[in-house]
Design an enzyme around this catalytic site. Sequence first.
Site, PDB file in Angstrom:
ATOM      1  N   ASP A  18       0.595  -1.129   0.041  1.00 30.29           N
ATOM      2  CA  ASP A  18      -0.219  -0.119   0.437  1.00 30.29           C
ATOM      3  C   ASP A  18       0.685   1.377  -0.443  1.00 30.29           C
ATOM      4  O   ASP A  18       1.947   1.224   0.888  1.00 30.29           O
ATOM      5  CB  ASP A  18      -1.433   0.272   1.393  1.00 30.29           C
ATOM      6  CG  ASP A  18      -2.602   1.256   1.100  1.00 30.29           C
ATOM      7  OD1 ASP A  18      -2.606   1.709  -0.383  1.00 30.29           O
ATOM      8  OD2 ASP A  18      -2.742   1.205   2.136  1.00 30.29           O
ATOM      9  N   ASN A  66     -10.681  -3.086  -6.181  1.00 27.84           N
ATOM     10  CA  ASN A  66      -9.748  -2.024  -6.831  1.00 27.84           C
ATOM     11  C   ASN A  66     -10.173  -1.933  -8.764  1.00 27.84           C
ATOM     12  O   ASN A  66      -9.719  -0.807  -9.616  1.00 27.84           O
ATOM     13  CB  ASN A  66      -8.307  -2.556  -7.329  1.00 27.84           C
ATOM     14  CG  ASN A  66      -7.366  -1.773  -6.718  1.00 27.84           C
ATOM     15  OD1 ASN A  66      -6.458  -2.987  -5.843  1.00 27.84           O
ATOM     16  ND2 ASN A  66      -7.871  -1.734  -4.792  1.00 27.84           N
TER      17      ASN A  66
HETATM   18  C1  FPP Z   1      -2.086   0.283  -3.655  1.00 31.31           C
HETATM   19  O1  FPP Z   1      -1.753   1.482  -3.029  1.00 31.31           O
HETATM   20  C2  FPP Z   1      -1.312  -0.576  -4.536  1.00 31.31           C
HETATM   21  C3  FPP Z   1      -2.177  -1.138  -5.975  1.00 31.31           C
HETATM   22  C4  FPP Z   1      -3.625  -1.434  -4.848  1.00 31.31           C
HETATM   23  C5  FPP Z   1      -1.367  -1.541  -6.612  1.00 31.31           C
HETATM   24  C6  FPP Z   1      -0.262  -2.224  -6.167  1.00 31.31           C
HETATM   25  C7  FPP Z   1       0.408  -2.649  -7.480  1.00 31.31           C
HETATM   26  C8  FPP Z   1       2.330  -2.617  -8.126  1.00 31.31           C
HETATM   27  C9  FPP Z   1       2.243  -2.613  -6.717  1.00 31.31           C
HETATM   28  C10 FPP Z   1       2.448  -2.783  -8.933  1.00 31.31           C
HETATM   29  C11 FPP Z   1       1.618  -3.790 -10.125  1.00 31.31           C
HETATM   30  C12 FPP Z   1       2.421  -4.822  -9.182  1.00 31.31           C
HETATM   31  C13 FPP Z   1       2.914  -6.307  -9.778  1.00 31.31           C
HETATM   32  C14 FPP Z   1       3.046  -6.739  -8.940  1.00 31.31           C
HETATM   33  C15 FPP Z   1       3.551  -5.549 -11.182  1.00 31.31           C
HETATM   34  P1  FPP Z   1      -2.794   2.705  -4.100  1.00 31.31           P
HETATM   35  O2  FPP Z   1      -2.878   2.701  -5.157  1.00 31.31           O
HETATM   36  O3  FPP Z   1      -3.846   2.131  -3.035  1.00 31.31           O
HETATM   37  O4  FPP Z   1      -1.531   3.412  -2.792  1.00 31.31           O
HETATM   38  P2  FPP Z   1      -2.716   4.968  -1.754  1.00 31.31           P
HETATM   39  O5  FPP Z   1      -3.310   4.218  -0.492  1.00 31.31           O
HETATM   40  O6  FPP Z   1      -1.254   5.880  -0.907  1.00 31.31           O
HETATM   41  O7  FPP Z   1      -3.851   5.328  -2.306  1.00 31.31           O
END
Ligand code: FPP
Length: 257
Positions: A18, A66
């Site tokens: 996250d 998501n």
């Molecule tokens: C949460 O951060 C993260 C995600 C919803 C996606 C995770 C994806 C990656 C790390 C990259 C792609 C993965 C692979 C395996 C290639 P958020 O966007 O919710 O962050 P925030 O809470 O700070 O807005």
Amino acid sequence: MEKLLKGKLPRHIAIIMDGNGRWAKKRFLPRIAGHKAGVSAVRNVVENCRRLGIEILTLYAFSSENWNRPSREVNALMDLLGDFLKSELKEMLKNNIRLTTIGEIERLPGSALKCLQSVCEETADNDGMILNLALSYGSRNEIIKAVRRIVSDYSEGKLTPSDINEERFSRYLFTANFPDPDLLIRTAGELRISNFLLWQLSYTELYVTNTLWPDFRKDDLIKALEDYQKRERKFGRTSEQIERENWKGKMCNPKDG
Ligand code: FPP
């Protein structure tokens, strides 16, 4: 890494990655830049877990919730996934890493799904470490799917109500072939599970760090593991029982001490 006790490492680590959005916001960048930086952290954690000899690493890469994000962000995440798989295949083959998935992957767009299936197939015989990606994954949905399959097996006469126990139920989940995670790491400080592995985390040790996912590196992993190694895993028993069992174990295997 030297400070870690080799015999007391988790077999299975799960991570809620996250903080990509916050990482980007702090830099006045679009959210997608945070996800891109998150991919570097994925590469890094896979490599460090492999070096440590972790058997299974489960990463929460895309939840069923998501899908409700703006389509631009969803498309960018799917493209990043495809690019990651294409660029990592060689490395996974070289390092004996097997790719597996949990979740409703059939909901992924065709190109990402094709890449995913092909990397899973090509790495199927690797037995060094399992990289397990949770994609289009939601734990409540996983449990409902399991219940549906159990009811269907029951109606076909394949099982009776008394056949159902914890072990049997686990075999109906996406994680059927994996041991439960020993350690769950969540980055970016939120104190919640977010519909991730609700059944499987029953006895998992939880570790939350304020580090945002794109900044998560070897030192952060080591800190989580050092913290894990200080925990006493009692599984509902008393400390005295655990001590007695450890002592008995040492008496049986004095060289292991
Ligand atoms: C949460 O951060 C993260 C995600 C919803 C996606 C995770 C994806 C990656 C790390 C990259 C792609 C993965 C692979 C395996 C290639 P958020 O966007 O919710 O962050 P925030 O809470 O700070 O807005």
